[in-house]
Design an enzyme around this catalytic site. Structure first.
Site, short mmCIF file in Angstrom:
data_model
loop_
_atom_site.label_atom_id
_atom_site.label_comp_id
_atom_site.label_asym_id
_atom_site.label_seq_id
_atom_site.Cartn_x
_atom_site.Cartn_y
_atom_site.Cartn_z
N HIS A 130 54.61 47.67 7.40
CA HIS A 130 53.72 48.75 7.89
C HIS A 130 53.89 48.94 9.39
CE1 HIS A 130 49.82 50.94 8.34
NE2 HIS A 130 49.81 50.30 9.50
N GLU A 131 53.93 47.85 10.15
CA GLU A 131 54.07 47.97 11.60
C GLU A 131 55.44 48.53 11.98
OE1 GLU A 131 51.53 47.82 13.31
OE2 GLU A 131 50.25 46.87 11.82
N HIS A 134 55.43 52.25 11.78
CA HIS A 134 54.91 52.89 12.99
C HIS A 134 56.02 53.01 14.04
CE1 HIS A 134 50.77 53.38 11.97
NE2 HIS A 134 50.51 52.10 11.84
N GLU A 201 47.97 56.28 9.43
CA GLU A 201 47.94 55.02 8.69
C GLU A 201 48.43 55.20 7.26
OE1 GLU A 201 47.54 52.06 9.82
OE2 GLU A 201 47.01 52.70 11.84
#
Length: 335
Positions: A130-131, A134, A201
Site C-alpha cells: 500500500h505504501e 503511494h 487511500e
C-alpha cells in the site's frame, strides 16, 4: 495530475498564509507572510520528508538490522518496478505506517514497531505494498508537503495571541477576529489534507493489492491496525497532528464515520472493497472475516490467504488486475 494538485495546494496554502499575515499585521504582515510562504514552499519541497521522519523519531534500518522487514520492501519494490526506498522504523506500540518523499527516487517508508511485532509477514507485506502504491502514484509529494504547510499554518494561527490578536481599522486588538483566526486557519488546513486523504487511500489499496497479489493481506492488516489505533496512543502523531493523513490508518483515533472531518475513509469500506477485489480476481475463494479486528488465528489466516494461488513477488506471477485463479502455480514461502 499529482504535480498539478501539489502546485494548486502550494498556491492555496500560500494564499491562506498571506490572509493570516494580513489579519495579524495588515499589508505589511501580508507581505512578510508571502515571503515566508515562498521560502517554506521551496524548503518543504526539498526537505519535508526529512522533517516528517524527524517528527516521528524514525530510525533508518537495513538488511542487517531489520532483515525480514527490509526483505519485504525490497521484494515489493522490485515487483512494483520502483527504486528501493529508504526503510525506517518508528518506536510506537500503535501499529501503523506511512510513506514520504518527493518522488520515487527520493522516497522512504516507515513502519512502527507495533506493526512489525503484531502483524504477520503477509500482513506487513500488504501494508508495505500500500505504501509503495503511494510512492508509485506520486501521492507522497502532496502528502508530505501538506503535512509541513498545514503544521506551519496551525502554528502561525496560534501566534495570534502572542502578537496581540488581529487589528481592526483603528489599529485596536480584535479578540473576536483572533478567536476566529485560531479556529478557522487550522480547520482550513485540515480540510485540505482530509480532501487529499480520502480518495487516494482507496486507489492505493487497489494498487497495493496488485503489487503483492493478495488483497486479503492488506484487508486483514487494516482490521488489526484500526482495532489497535483506537486503544494505543501514538504520541508523536498526537504532537504532530498535521501528519495524521500520511498514515495508512488515522493514528489519532479509531474513527468509523465516513464524513468530511475524517482523515481517512471508513476502514470497513476499504476492507469490503479489498474483499470484492479478491472475489473478482479469484472467483470469491478464501473469504476472510476481518471486521472484528482480524481475530482468527495466524495459521487459519495464512491458510485462507494462500489458498494455493499465491502471487506477486512470492509466487512468481506478475501482479495485475483481473488476474485468473492460479491453483497450479507454486505457493509462496509459507506454503
Amino acid at each position: 495530475m499529482n504535480f498539478f494538485r501539489t502546485a494548486l495546494l502550494l498556491a492555496g496554502m500560500t494564499g491562506l498564509f498571506m490572509a493570516i499575515g494580513y489579519m495579524l499585521g495588515g499589508s505589511g504582515g501580508m507581505m512578510i507572510a508571502f515571503i515566508i510562504a515562498l521560502g517554506m514552499n521551496v524548503f518543504s519541497y526539498w526537505n519535508s520528508d526529512k522533517m516528517v521522519l524527524r517528527m516521528h523519531n524514525a530510525v533508518e534500518v537495513d538488511a542487517r538490522t531489520a532483515p525480514e522487514y527490509y526483505e519485504i520492501v525490497e521484494k515489493l519494490a522490485a515487483e512494483a518496478e520502483l527504486p528501493m526506498p529508504k526503510v525506517y522504523v518508528i518506536d510506537s506500540e500503535q501499529p501503523n505506517a506511512f510513506a514520504t518523499g518527493r518522488n520515487p527516487q527520493n522516497a522512504a517508508v516507515a513502519a512502527s514497531t507495533g506493526l512489525l511485532n503484531r502483524l504477520t509477514y503477509e500482513e506487513v507485506a500488504g501494508v508495505m505494498a500500500h505504501e509503495l502504491a503511494h510512492i508509485k502514484n506520486y501521492d507522497i509529494l502532496t502528502m508530505t508537503v501538506t503535512a509541513t504547510l498545514a503544521g506551519a499554518i496551525s502554528m502561525l494561527a496560534n501566534f495570534a495571541f502572542f502578537f496581540g490578536g488581529s487589528r481592526d481599522e483603528n489599529g485596536n486588538s480584535n479578540i473576536f477576529a483572533t478567536i476566529a483566526l485560531m479556529i478557522l486557519a487550522p480547520l482550513a488546513a485540515s480540510v485540505v489534507q482530509m480532501a487529499i486523504s480520502r480518495t487516494r487511500e482507496y486507489e492505493a489499496d487497489k494498487i497495493g493489492a496488485q503489487i503483492c497479489g493478495q488483497p486479503l493481506w492488506l484487508a486483514s492488516a487494516l482490521a488489526k491496525i484500526a482495532n489497535a489505533a483506537g486503544r494505543e496512543v501514538n504520541y508523536t502523531a498526537e504532537e504532530n497532528p498535521s501528519t495524521a493523513h500520511m498514515f495508512i490508518i488515522n493514528p489519532l483515533s479509531g474513527q468509523k464515520m465516513d464524513n468530511l472531518f475524517s482523515t481517512h475513509p471508513n476502514t470497513q469500506n476499504r476492507i469490503d472493497a479489498l474483499q470484492a477485489l479478491q472475489a473478482e480476481w479469484y472467483g470469491g475463494e478464501g473469504p476472510l472475516t476481518v471486521s472484528n479486528g482480524g481475530t482468527m488465528g495466524a495459521n487459519q489466516r495464512r491458510s485462507q490467504m494462500q489458498q494455493g494461488h499465491d502471487d506477486g513477488p512470492w509466487g512468481g506471477g506478475t501482479a495485475r488486475a483481473n488476474r485468473p485463479s492460479r491453483d497450479d502455480e507454486p505457493e509462496g514461502p509459507w506454503g
